[in-house]
Motif scaffolding. Structure first.
Motif, PDB file in Angstrom:
ATOM      1  N   LYS A 200     -10.811 -31.770 109.996  1.00 12.03           N
ATOM      2  CA  LYS A 200     -10.338 -32.585 111.124  1.00 12.03           C
ATOM      3  C   LYS A 200     -10.281 -34.071 110.750  1.00 12.03           C
ATOM      4  O   LYS A 200      -9.414 -34.801 111.233  1.00 12.03           O
ATOM      5  N   THR A 201     -11.173 -34.501 109.881  1.00 13.96           N
ATOM      6  CA  THR A 201     -11.119 -35.890 109.400  1.00 13.96           C
ATOM      7  C   THR A 201      -9.804 -36.149 108.666  1.00 13.96           C
ATOM      8  O   THR A 201      -9.152 -37.179 108.874  1.00 13.96           O
ATOM      9  N   LEU A 202      -9.397 -35.194 107.830  1.00 12.92           N
ATOM     10  CA  LEU A 202      -8.151 -35.344 107.086  1.00 12.92           C
ATOM     11  C   LEU A 202      -6.934 -35.256 108.001  1.00 12.92           C
ATOM     12  O   LEU A 202      -5.977 -36.033 107.867  1.00 12.92           O
ATOM     13  N   SER A 203      -6.950 -34.306 108.941  1.00 16.28           N
ATOM     14  CA  SER A 203      -5.761 -34.120 109.775  1.00 16.28           C
ATOM     15  C   SER A 203      -5.577 -35.253 110.787  1.00 16.28           C
ATOM     16  O   SER A 203      -4.476 -35.419 111.326  1.00 16.28           O
ATOM     17  N   ASN A 204      -6.613 -36.033 111.043  1.00 20.16           N
ATOM     18  CA  ASN A 204      -6.483 -37.180 111.961  1.00 20.16           C
ATOM     19  C   ASN A 204      -5.495 -38.232 111.449  1.00 20.16           C
ATOM     20  O   ASN A 204      -5.031 -39.069 112.233  1.00 20.16           O
ATOM     21  N   TYR A 205      -5.179 -38.185 110.166  1.00 19.54           N
ATOM     22  CA  TYR A 205      -4.221 -39.154 109.610  1.00 19.54           C
ATOM     23  C   TYR A 205      -2.772 -38.771 109.919  1.00 19.54           C
ATOM     24  O   TYR A 205      -1.854 -39.529 109.619  1.00 19.54           O
ATOM     25  N   GLY A 206      -2.566 -37.602 110.515  1.00 22.60           N
ATOM     26  CA  GLY A 206      -1.220 -37.206 110.924  1.00 22.60           C
ATOM     27  C   GLY A 206      -0.361 -36.758 109.762  1.00 22.60           C
ATOM     28  O   GLY A 206      -0.853 -36.379 108.699  1.00 22.60           O
ATOM     29  N   GLU A 207       0.938 -36.802 109.972  1.00 24.26           N
ATOM     30  CA  GLU A 207       1.877 -36.350 108.947  1.00 24.26           C
ATOM     31  C   GLU A 207       1.770 -37.232 107.702  1.00 24.26           C
ATOM     32  O   GLU A 207       1.724 -38.460 107.802  1.00 24.26           O
ATOM     33  N   ILE A 208       1.744 -36.586 106.557  1.00 24.98           N
ATOM     34  CA  ILE A 208       1.640 -37.317 105.287  1.00 24.98           C
ATOM     35  C   ILE A 208       2.874 -37.015 104.451  1.00 24.98           C
ATOM     36  O   ILE A 208       3.009 -35.928 103.871  1.00 24.98           O
ATOM     37  N   ILE A 209       3.789 -37.976 104.417  1.00 19.44           N
ATOM     38  CA  ILE A 209       4.962 -37.878 103.551  1.00 19.44           C
ATOM     39  C   ILE A 209       4.639 -38.622 102.262  1.00 19.44           C
ATOM     40  O   ILE A 209       4.150 -39.757 102.296  1.00 19.44           O
ATOM     41  N   THR A 210       4.880 -37.978 101.145  1.00 20.98           N
ATOM     42  CA  THR A 210       4.506 -38.580  99.864  1.00 20.98           C
ATOM     43  C   THR A 210       5.110 -39.979  99.707  1.00 20.98           C
ATOM     44  O   THR A 210       6.264 -40.222 100.059  1.00 20.98           O
ATOM     45  N   GLY A 211       4.294 -40.897  99.205  1.00 23.53           N
ATOM     46  CA  GLY A 211       4.753 -42.269  99.002  1.00 23.53           C
ATOM     47  C   GLY A 211       4.658 -43.156 100.218  1.00 23.53           C
ATOM     48  O   GLY A 211       5.060 -44.322 100.177  1.00 23.53           O
TER      49      GLY A 211
ATOM     50  N   LYS B  61      -3.907 -44.030 102.828  1.00 23.30           N
ATOM     51  CA  LYS B  61      -5.124 -43.941 103.646  1.00 23.30           C
ATOM     52  C   LYS B  61      -5.796 -42.578 103.459  1.00 23.30           C
ATOM     53  O   LYS B  61      -7.021 -42.491 103.319  1.00 23.30           O
ATOM     54  N   LEU B  62      -4.993 -41.518 103.457  1.00 22.74           N
ATOM     55  CA  LEU B  62      -5.563 -40.181 103.311  1.00 22.74           C
ATOM     56  C   LEU B  62      -6.214 -39.996 101.953  1.00 22.74           C
ATOM     57  O   LEU B  62      -7.291 -39.392 101.838  1.00 22.74           O
ATOM     58  N   VAL B  63      -5.585 -40.510 100.916  1.00 24.81           N
ATOM     59  CA  VAL B  63      -6.116 -40.371  99.559  1.00 24.81           C
ATOM     60  C   VAL B  63      -7.507 -41.008  99.453  1.00 24.81           C
ATOM     61  O   VAL B  63      -8.403 -40.459  98.788  1.00 24.81           O
TER      62      VAL B  63
ATOM     63  N   ILE C 179     -11.160 -25.831  83.659  1.00 25.15           N
ATOM     64  CA  ILE C 179     -10.499 -25.115  84.748  1.00 25.15           C
ATOM     65  C   ILE C 179     -10.019 -26.138  85.770  1.00 25.15           C
ATOM     66  O   ILE C 179     -10.752 -27.054  86.141  1.00 25.15           O
ATOM     67  N   HIS C 180      -8.769 -25.989  86.229  1.00 22.52           N
ATOM     68  CA  HIS C 180      -8.221 -26.831  87.283  1.00 22.52           C
ATOM     69  C   HIS C 180      -8.134 -26.017  88.573  1.00 22.52           C
ATOM     70  O   HIS C 180      -7.485 -24.960  88.600  1.00 22.52           O
ATOM     71  N   ILE C 181      -8.783 -26.506  89.620  1.00 23.07           N
ATOM     72  CA  ILE C 181      -8.656 -25.917  90.956  1.00 23.07           C
ATOM     73  C   ILE C 181      -7.859 -26.903  91.801  1.00 23.07           C
ATOM     74  O   ILE C 181      -8.227 -28.074  91.901  1.00 23.07           O
ATOM     75  N   THR C 182      -6.761 -26.448  92.385  1.00 23.00           N
ATOM     76  CA  THR C 182      -5.788 -27.393  92.935  1.00 23.00           C
ATOM     77  C   THR C 182      -5.361 -27.037  94.365  1.00 23.00           C
ATOM     78  O   THR C 182      -5.420 -25.893  94.800  1.00 23.00           O
ATOM     79  N   ALA C 183      -4.914 -28.086  95.059  1.00 21.99           N
ATOM     80  CA  ALA C 183      -4.305 -27.983  96.385  1.00 21.99           C
ATOM     81  C   ALA C 183      -3.356 -29.170  96.508  1.00 21.99           C
ATOM     82  O   ALA C 183      -3.264 -29.998  95.599  1.00 21.99           O
ATOM     83  N   HIS C 184      -2.649 -29.291  97.626  1.00 29.49           N
ATOM     84  CA  HIS C 184      -1.805 -30.474  97.820  1.00 29.49           C
ATOM     85  C   HIS C 184      -2.062 -31.072  99.199  1.00 29.49           C
ATOM     86  O   HIS C 184      -2.329 -30.358 100.170  1.00 29.49           O
ATOM     87  N   HIS C 185      -1.995 -32.417  99.260  1.00 29.69           N
ATOM     88  CA  HIS C 185      -2.329 -33.089 100.519  1.00 29.69           C
ATOM     89  C   HIS C 185      -1.130 -33.602 101.304  1.00 29.69           C
ATOM     90  O   HIS C 185      -1.266 -33.963 102.475  1.00 29.69           O
ATOM     91  N   ASP C 186       0.058 -33.693 100.706  1.00 29.52           N
ATOM     92  CA  ASP C 186       1.216 -34.097 101.504  1.00 29.52           C
ATOM     93  C   ASP C 186       1.623 -32.925 102.389  1.00 29.52           C
ATOM     94  O   ASP C 186       1.520 -31.766 102.000  1.00 29.52           O
ATOM     95  N   HIS C 187       2.065 -33.216 103.600  1.00 27.97           N
ATOM     96  CA  HIS C 187       2.366 -32.135 104.538  1.00 27.97           C
ATOM     97  C   HIS C 187       3.239 -32.648 105.680  1.00 27.97           C
ATOM     98  O   HIS C 187       3.278 -33.845 105.979  1.00 27.97           O
TER      99      HIS C 187
ATOM    100  N   PHE D 137      -2.934 -32.713  94.916  1.00 29.66           N
ATOM    101  CA  PHE D 137      -1.640 -33.231  94.465  1.00 29.66           C
ATOM    102  C   PHE D 137      -0.855 -33.886  95.596  1.00 29.66           C
ATOM    103  O   PHE D 137      -0.899 -33.449  96.747  1.00 29.66           O
ATOM    104  N   THR D 138      -0.139 -34.914  95.233  1.00 31.63           N
ATOM    105  CA  THR D 138       0.918 -35.456  96.075  1.00 31.63           C
ATOM    106  C   THR D 138       2.221 -34.730  95.756  1.00 31.63           C
ATOM    107  O   THR D 138       2.296 -33.946  94.810  1.00 31.63           O
ATOM    108  N   ALA D 139       3.242 -34.966  96.557  1.00 28.82           N
ATOM    109  CA  ALA D 139       4.631 -34.559  96.260  1.00 28.82           C
ATOM    110  C   ALA D 139       4.786 -33.069  95.989  1.00 28.82           C
ATOM    111  O   ALA D 139       5.482 -32.666  95.069  1.00 28.82           O
ATOM    112  N   GLU D 140       4.121 -32.250  96.814  1.00 28.81           N
ATOM    113  CA  GLU D 140       4.389 -30.810  96.741  1.00 28.81           C
ATOM    114  C   GLU D 140       5.532 -30.435  97.682  1.00 28.81           C
ATOM    115  O   GLU D 140       6.409 -29.663  97.337  1.00 28.81           O
ATOM    116  N   GLU D 141       5.519 -31.005  98.873  1.00 26.35           N
ATOM    117  CA  GLU D 141       6.559 -30.694  99.858  1.00 26.35           C
ATOM    118  C   GLU D 141       7.857 -31.460  99.581  1.00 26.35           C
ATOM    119  O   GLU D 141       8.949 -30.944  99.803  1.00 26.35           O
TER     120      GLU D 141
END
Length: 488
Positions: free
Chosen positions: A7-18, A24-26, A195-203, A233-237
């Motif tokens: 919920k802390t992360l989602s409070n920043y709203g839509e995250i378009i890369t760049g 702020k989210l990073v 080992i790399h464990i990955t996700a993406h934060h742009d959404h 990662f950034t720039a997945e979407e």
């Protein structure tokens, strides 16, 4: 704590890369990961930033609550709306009901080719976003800027899209924006294997299932055997510059392109789109036995629409864990409620599965790739088969270097009669086999379409396919020659 982080992360709203919001989210992601990491890095990369600034959309004087789809360019349109592509005639808009967001790419191209002024999509009563693109699909090369705008309206508003519509759209597009990758490192006794464990934060929109839940999970993983890199990662979407039609996973591709020694990366485990639906694990041969040891639903094929595919293309074996569906995919209601026990049951399964895998002595089972090659032989030209016999012999001897080079040979195919791209070994040959009957797009080869359907044209069309297949066969033989030459 997991719900708090989410919920802390989602409070920043839509995250378009760049965007400024991403910066702020990073910082927040860094704060979540750094308290139990040995090192943390922020890695800037160049991205294309697109944002809608203003949209006025009205039909017959009724204001419509529409959104534009990325990367629509600014435009002013006043035109009638039709529901048949053939009626566009260079002066009308087209509206289309879709059954699936993945239909958008093909319908968008059809709208451009029929000289429509713009296209309006609707699926259901949830605002949704999806990238539009024009050119040969599945291409990493520069492509055309989207020549017409695309819009999305909710199902309830779709009946009001009629008569004469006026659209005033202002978007901002910056091809020299900066996105940020967060990489946290946890040391271990075996620092030569990583080992790399990955996700993406742009959404899009709130994006809790796709993909902030996975980002919040990153801090939960630690290996006692391998140095572990936890990467958001950034720039997945979006974010792929030059309007490439392979528009997703740009951040992970750029990250690996600049990585000093990819040979040190033993394994990637990628998490994406974790929802209430059943989980699936997608991977390459060589990791099947390991995956099935801890997880039941294992698919023997990579996922193309996620960051794990960037690792596959770099020759790094990858596992992607995702849900089989998300009813709020790319939608405004992608918010996880606390009364959704299945989501958190899936989280427990993911934590248990990944932590067991990364604390295992990981060895590639190269015989699994040998068996995969054996199963592929019947679709391949005879001259290519002879080389693959030697490759199979080497895989029998467990040469991991050869195994990883074969992993690089996976690629994407999008048949026009199918909604999704699939991933195959020797995908260019297999794509050309499909082209004999159906229009198809082949990753970094192009789209092949039958432009006429009569006896004379079809004869020479097949001649073209056969000539192209000979060229591609030679290309693969050259690649296999360089893989094999050190062994003979």
């Amino acid at each position: 704590m997991l719900l708090h982080y989410l919920k802390t992360l989602s409070n920043y709203g839509e995250i378009i890369t760049g965007s400024k919001n991403e910066t702020k989210l990073v910082k927040e992601i860094r704060k979540i990961l750094e308290d139990n990491s040995d090192e943390i890095r922020l890695i800037p990369i160049r991205v294309l930033n697109w944002e809608q600034k203003e949209l006025i959309f009205e039909c017959e004087s009724k204001l419509i609550d529409a959104i534009s789809l990325p990367y629509s360019l600014s435009t002013e349109i006043e035109a009638d709306v039709v529901d048949n592509f053939k009626d566009c005639n260079g002066r009308n808009l087209i509206k289309v009901r879709i059954q699936n967001l993945y239909e958008i790419n093909k319908l968008y191209i059809e709208a451009v080719e029929n000289n429509c002024l713009g296209i309006i999509f609707s699926l259901d009563n949830e605002k949704r976003k999806f990238m539009i693109k024009y050119g040969d699909l599945l291409s990493h090369k520069p492509s055309y800027p989207p020549p017409i705008p695309a819009f999305y309206v909710k199902e309830n508003d779709f009946p009001y899209i009629k008569g004469k519509c006026r659209i005033s759209l202002k978007t901002d597009l910056n091809p020299f924006a900066t996105g940020y990758i967060v990489e946290a490192i946890r040391n271990s006794r075996n620092e030569n294997k990583i080992i790399h464990i990955t996700a993406h934060h742009d959404h899009w929109f709130i994006g809790e299932r796709d993909n902030l839940l996975a980002v919040a999970l990153l801090r939960q993983f630690r290996s006692n055997i391998y140095e572990t890199h936890l990467i958001s990662f950034t720039a997945e979407e979006s974010g792929s510059f030059n309007f490439s039609t392979f528009s997703w996973s740009h951040g992970s591709r750029e990250f690996l392109k600049n990585y000093k020694n990819v040979d040190d990366i033993l394994l990637n485990i990628n998490m994406d789109n974790i929802s209430e639906e059943s989980l699936v694990l997608k991977t390459v041969p060589g990791l099947l036995e390991l995956s099935r040891k801890y997880f039941k639903n294992v698919v023997e094929s990579p996922e193309i629409y996620s960051d794990g595919y960037s690792y596959i293309k770099a020759g790094i074996p990858s596992i992607t864990i995702e849900s089989l569906g998300n009813i709020h995919y790319h939608g405004e209601y992608d918010i996880i409620e606390t009364d959704k026990p299945n989501v958190f049951s899936n989280v427990t399964t993911i934590l248990d599965t990944i932590n067991k895998i990364i604390n295992e002595n990981i060895e590639y089972k190269t015989h699994e790739m040998r068996d995969q090659l054996k199963n592929n032989l019947w679709e391949l030209p005879a001259e290519l088969k002879s080389y693959l016999v030697n490759v199979k012999d080497i895989l029998d001897k467990n040469y991991t270097e050869v195994y990883r080079k074969i992993v690089k040979l996976y690629g994407g195919i999008l048949a026009f009669n199918q909604p999704y791209s699939k991933v195959e070994l020797f995908h260019k040959i297999k794509g050309l086999n499909i082209a004999r009957k159906n229009d198809v797009c082949i990753e970094d080869l192009g789209c092949i379409k039958r432009l006429r359907n009569d006896e004379i044209y079809n004869r020479f069309y097949l001649y073209y396919i056969n000539e192209l297949k000979e060229l591609i066969t030679t290309e693969y033989i050259n690649q296999l020659y360089f893989i094999l030459k050190k062994f003979f």
